[in-house]
Design an enzyme around this catalytic site. Structure first.
Site, PDB file in Angstrom:
ATOM      1  N   ARG A   1       0.883  -4.900  -5.644  1.00 25.84           N
ATOM      2  CA  ARG A   1       1.067  -6.167  -4.929  1.00 25.84           C
ATOM      3  C   ARG A   1       1.329  -7.201  -6.009  1.00 25.84           C
ATOM      4  O   ARG A   1       0.768  -7.125  -7.096  1.00 25.84           O
ATOM      5  CB  ARG A   1      -0.160  -6.477  -4.077  1.00 25.84           C
ATOM      6  CG  ARG A   1      -0.334  -5.414  -2.968  1.00 25.84           C
ATOM      7  CD  ARG A   1      -1.264  -5.865  -1.852  1.00 25.84           C
ATOM      8  NE  ARG A   1      -1.141  -4.981  -0.701  1.00 25.84           N
ATOM      9  CZ  ARG A   1      -1.916  -3.907  -0.473  1.00 25.84           C
ATOM     10  NH1 ARG A   1      -2.879  -3.590  -1.317  1.00 25.84           N
ATOM     11  NH2 ARG A   1      -1.734  -3.163   0.598  1.00 25.84           N
TER      12      ARG A   1
ATOM     13  N   GLY B   1       0.831  -1.208   0.000  1.00 19.79           N
ATOM     14  CA  GLY B   1       0.000   0.000   0.000  1.00 19.79           C
ATOM     15  C   GLY B   1       0.862   1.254   0.000  1.00 19.79           C
ATOM     16  O   GLY B   1       1.893   1.295   0.672  1.00 19.79           O
TER      17      GLY B   1
ATOM     18  N   ASP C   1       5.912  -5.262   5.999  1.00 19.71           N
ATOM     19  CA  ASP C   1       6.514  -6.568   6.285  1.00 19.71           C
ATOM     20  C   ASP C   1       6.547  -7.489   5.067  1.00 19.71           C
ATOM     21  O   ASP C   1       7.513  -8.224   4.858  1.00 19.71           O
ATOM     22  CB  ASP C   1       5.733  -7.266   7.408  1.00 19.71           C
ATOM     23  CG  ASP C   1       6.176  -6.781   8.785  1.00 19.71           C
ATOM     24  OD1 ASP C   1       7.267  -6.186   8.896  1.00 19.71           O
ATOM     25  OD2 ASP C   1       5.418  -6.998   9.754  1.00 19.71           O
TER      26      ASP C   1
ATOM     27  N   ASP D   1       2.296  -0.936  11.734  1.00 16.46           N
ATOM     28  CA  ASP D   1       2.280  -2.307  12.250  1.00 16.46           C
ATOM     29  C   ASP D   1       3.589  -3.051  11.992  1.00 16.46           C
ATOM     30  O   ASP D   1       3.581  -4.265  11.777  1.00 16.46           O
ATOM     31  CB  ASP D   1       1.083  -3.075  11.645  1.00 16.46           C
ATOM     32  CG  ASP D   1       1.153  -3.147  10.128  1.00 16.46           C
ATOM     33  OD1 ASP D   1       1.984  -2.433   9.527  1.00 16.46           O
ATOM     34  OD2 ASP D   1       0.381  -3.915   9.537  1.00 16.46           O
TER      35      ASP D   1
ATOM     36  N   ARG E   1      -5.585  -2.225   8.586  1.00 16.41           N
ATOM     37  CA  ARG E   1      -5.611  -3.682   8.363  1.00 16.41           C
ATOM     38  C   ARG E   1      -5.994  -4.350   9.683  1.00 16.41           C
ATOM     39  O   ARG E   1      -6.997  -3.997  10.263  1.00 16.41           O
ATOM     40  CB  ARG E   1      -4.258  -4.173   7.843  1.00 16.41           C
ATOM     41  CG  ARG E   1      -4.382  -5.429   6.978  1.00 16.41           C
ATOM     42  CD  ARG E   1      -3.026  -5.902   6.509  1.00 16.41           C
ATOM     43  NE  ARG E   1      -2.443  -5.037   5.519  1.00 16.41           N
ATOM     44  CZ  ARG E   1      -2.300  -5.335   4.234  1.00 16.41           C
ATOM     45  NH1 ARG E   1      -2.698  -6.499   3.795  1.00 16.41           N
ATOM     46  NH2 ARG E   1      -1.745  -4.494   3.405  1.00 16.41           N
TER      47      ARG E   1
ATOM     48  N   THR F   1       4.237   2.355   5.642  1.00 23.78           N
ATOM     49  CA  THR F   1       2.842   1.932   5.751  1.00 23.78           C
ATOM     50  C   THR F   1       2.114   2.850   6.719  1.00 23.78           C
ATOM     51  O   THR F   1       2.683   3.241   7.744  1.00 23.78           O
ATOM     52  CB  THR F   1       2.698   0.471   6.232  1.00 23.78           C
ATOM     53  OG1 THR F   1       1.323   0.242   6.568  1.00 23.78           O
ATOM     54  CG2 THR F   1       3.542   0.147   7.456  1.00 23.78           C
TER      55      THR F   1
ATOM     56  N   ASP G   1      -0.167   1.926   8.544  1.00 20.87           N
ATOM     57  CA  ASP G   1      -0.722   1.098   9.626  1.00 20.87           C
ATOM     58  C   ASP G   1       0.120   1.087  10.919  1.00 20.87           C
ATOM     59  O   ASP G   1      -0.376   0.648  11.956  1.00 20.87           O
ATOM     60  CB  ASP G   1      -0.880  -0.358   9.153  1.00 20.87           C
ATOM     61  CG  ASP G   1      -1.786  -0.481   7.937  1.00 20.87           C
ATOM     62  OD1 ASP G   1      -2.613   0.422   7.718  1.00 20.87           O
ATOM     63  OD2 ASP G   1      -1.668  -1.485   7.210  1.00 20.87           O
TER      64      ASP G   1
HETATM   65  P1  ADP Z   1       3.237  -4.731   2.774  1.00 18.56           P
HETATM   66  O1  ADP Z   1       4.592  -4.670   2.184  1.00 18.56           O
HETATM   67  O2  ADP Z   1       2.634  -3.386   2.979  1.00 18.56           O
HETATM   68  O3  ADP Z   1       3.182  -5.613   4.005  1.00 18.56           O
HETATM   69  P2  ADP Z   1       2.010  -6.857   1.234  1.00 18.56           P
HETATM   70  O4  ADP Z   1       1.915  -7.806   2.374  1.00 18.56           O
HETATM   71  O5  ADP Z   1       0.866  -6.766   0.283  1.00 18.56           O
HETATM   72  O6  ADP Z   1       2.256  -5.362   1.690  1.00 18.56           O
HETATM   73  O7  ADP Z   1       3.326  -7.241   0.428  1.00 18.56           O
HETATM   74  C1  ADP Z   1       3.740  -6.481  -0.686  1.00 18.56           C
HETATM   75  C2  ADP Z   1       4.383  -7.389  -1.705  1.00 18.56           C
HETATM   76  O8  ADP Z   1       5.563  -7.984  -1.150  1.00 18.56           O
HETATM   77  C3  ADP Z   1       3.531  -8.590  -2.145  1.00 18.56           C
HETATM   78  O9  ADP Z   1       2.590  -8.258  -3.132  1.00 18.56           O
HETATM   79  C4  ADP Z   1       4.590  -9.512  -2.689  1.00 18.56           C
HETATM   80  O10 ADP Z   1       4.987  -9.128  -3.969  1.00 18.56           O
HETATM   81  C5  ADP Z   1       5.764  -9.277  -1.730  1.00 18.56           C
HETATM   82  N1  ADP Z   1       5.762 -10.296  -0.679  1.00 18.56           N
HETATM   83  C6  ADP Z   1       4.903 -10.425   0.345  1.00 18.56           C
HETATM   84  N2  ADP Z   1       5.180 -11.525   1.091  1.00 18.56           N
HETATM   85  C7  ADP Z   1       6.239 -12.114   0.487  1.00 18.56           C
HETATM   86  C8  ADP Z   1       7.004 -13.297   0.750  1.00 18.56           C
HETATM   87  N3  ADP Z   1       6.728 -14.084   1.789  1.00 18.56           N
HETATM   88  N4  ADP Z   1       8.029 -13.586  -0.069  1.00 18.56           N
HETATM   89  C9  ADP Z   1       8.319 -12.796  -1.115  1.00 18.56           C
HETATM   90  N5  ADP Z   1       7.643 -11.670  -1.428  1.00 18.56           N
HETATM   91  C10 ADP Z   1       6.618 -11.336  -0.644  1.00 18.56           C
HETATM   92  O1  F6P Z   2      -1.633  -1.337   4.549  1.00 14.14           O
HETATM   93  C1  F6P Z   2      -2.244  -0.126   4.243  1.00 14.14           C
HETATM   94  C2  F6P Z   2      -3.719  -0.332   4.001  1.00 14.14           C
HETATM   95  O2  F6P Z   2      -4.296   0.921   3.672  1.00 14.14           O
HETATM   96  C3  F6P Z   2      -4.480  -0.969   5.153  1.00 14.14           C
HETATM   97  O3  F6P Z   2      -4.775  -0.049   6.170  1.00 14.14           O
HETATM   98  C4  F6P Z   2      -5.677  -1.514   4.436  1.00 14.14           C
HETATM   99  O4  F6P Z   2      -6.173  -2.649   5.113  1.00 14.14           O
HETATM  100  C5  F6P Z   2      -5.132  -1.922   3.097  1.00 14.14           C
HETATM  101  O5  F6P Z   2      -3.917  -1.210   2.912  1.00 14.14           O
HETATM  102  C6  F6P Z   2      -6.060  -1.627   1.956  1.00 14.14           C
HETATM  103  O6  F6P Z   2      -5.480  -2.121   0.790  1.00 14.14           O
HETATM  104  P1  F6P Z   2      -6.048  -1.811  -0.666  1.00 14.14           P
HETATM  105  O7  F6P Z   2      -5.541  -0.468  -1.059  1.00 14.14           O
HETATM  106  O8  F6P Z   2      -5.482  -2.903  -1.498  1.00 14.14           O
HETATM  107  O9  F6P Z   2      -7.542  -1.811  -0.588  1.00 14.14           O
END
Ligand code: ADP
Ligand code: F6P
Length: 335
Positions: free
Chosen positions: A77, A16, A108, A134, A176, A130, A132
């Site tokens: 993503r 995000g 993360d 978090d 989230r 982020t 969040d």
């Molecule tokens: P954030 O980085 O905000 O936590 P996401 O959890 O959606 O957001 O992760 C962002 C991107 O990071 C995912 O769409 C994916 O491409 C990559 N990613 C997430 N988890 C993994 C993983 N376990 N191994 C490799 N790439 C990952």
């Molecule tokens: O991680 C940031 C965030 O805005 C969260 O607060 C929310 O749950 C999520 O992303 C929403 O994601 P999307 O933009 O894919 O709807």
């Protein structure tokens, strides 16, 4: 032993978006260029890396960006990056483009991707981005400050109309599964109730009793801040209206919390983190994440950072409740 001198780095934003990401990109680009490096911008996160949407960045490319929300590199993503084949291809593409060091701005999930690339020989540094808040290894994440101020201002506005109509208002904020935006707004907006997954016992009758008690005590509105992780604000509003007889409305703030010009704090901290990420790469570091703790910018091993746990601070939660939620209880107890 002679270490190979770093010549080219890349930067991407992933997951995000968050206000302040542009300040971090700008800092990576300008710190990198002024250190004699070539800097490549990778568009649309890991998805753009796998599609080779890679551009050379100049200092001018990041002019007029520090004050803008969103991310000029776009974000995405990317499911393919979660697979071993995707990760190996991503590392290969970095090598083909001469990217020896990569700065990943995200949460993360994005760090997990950076960790995989580090294992495949690409030096990676994560920056927490982020709204969040978090991410366990850091007390600050890029975008939280702006988002929580945006939410706070919106909630103040809802409160005005809520008071005029003597209504109960449920306002759902993002995060989230984390309740940090809700908790901070709970204190900043003086909400009567704050519902976060970390603390809510799902006893709706207790909530109904609070609303009735505070109305009896003379409150003209009743603001409930509901965290996204609990959700279902519309249905909750209907149930509360039926149980209390008080008109109740739900407002879901949604993506407006992710946009807007970043606050001074987000611009400055994101700039510091961007510069530090480049300095870490120049020092030969890899698989690190930048964080902010106890007043200092610090770095951690990504594996350790991902294993850390974060909890809502009990004292902050207790203070939040004592200032609003127990309005009638405290006033009667103190008399
Ligand atoms: P954030 O980085 O905000 O936590 P996401 O959890 O959606 O957001 O992760 C962002 C991107 O990071 C995912 O769409 C994916 O491409 C990559 N990613 C997430 N988890 C993994 C993983 N376990 N191994 C490799 N790439 C990952
Ligand atoms: O991680 C940031 C965030 O805005 C969260 O607060 C929310 O749950 C999520 O992303 C929403 O994601 P999307 O933009 O894919 O709807």
């Amino acid at each position: 032993m002679d270490e190979k001198k770093l010549t080219t780095i890349g930067v991407l934003t992933s997951g995000g978006d968050a206000p302040g990401m542009n300040a971090a990109i700008r800092a990576v680009v300008r710190r990198g260029l002024s250190s004699g490096l070539k800097v490549k911008g990778i568009q649309k996160g890991y998805s753009g890396l796998l599609n080779e949407e890679i551009i050379d960045m100049t200092a001018k490319d990041v002019s007029d960006t520090i004050e803008r929300g969103g991310t000029v590199l776009y974000t995405a993503r990317c499911a393919e990056m979660r697979t071993q084949a995707g990760q190996e291809r991503a590392a290969e593409i970095c090598r083909e483009h001469g990217i020896e060091g990569l700065v990943v701005i995200g949460g993360d999930g994005s760090f997990a991707g950076a960790q995989k690339l580090a294992n495949l020989g690409i030096n990676t540094i994560g920056i927490p981005g982020t709204i969040d808040l978090d991410i366990a290894c850091t007390e600050y994440t890029i975008g939280f400050d702006t988002a929580v101020n945006t939410a706070m201002e919106a909630i103040d506005k809802v409160r005005d109309t809520s008071t005029s109509h003597e209504r109960c208002s449920i306002i759902e904020v993002m995060g989230r599964s984390a309740g940090y935006i809700a908790l901070w707004c709970g204190i900043a907006n003086g909400a009567e109730d704050v519902l976060i997954t970390e603390k809510y016992d799902y006893d709706e009758q207790k909530l109904v009793n609070h609303i009735i008690a505070s109305r009896k005590a003379g409150k003209k509105h009743h603001i409930i801040i509901n965290a996204e992780g609990i959700g279902h604000s519309e249905a909750m509003a209907k149930r509360i209206e039926a149980a209390t007889g008080i008109e109740t409305r739900a407002t879901i703030l949604g993506h407006m919390q992710r946009g807007g010009s970043p606050t001074c704090k987000d611009r400055v901290y994101a700039s510091m983190m961007g510069a530090m990420a480049v300095d870490l790469l120049l020092a030969g570091k890899t698989c690190r994440v930048v964080g902010y703790r106890h007043g200092d910018f610090v770095d951690f091993d990504i594996n350790e950072a991902l294993a850390m746990k974060k909890n809502v601070d009990d004292y902050m939660w207790e203070v939040c409740n004592s200032l609003s939620h127990n309005y009638s209880k405290r006033s009667s107890a103190m008399l």
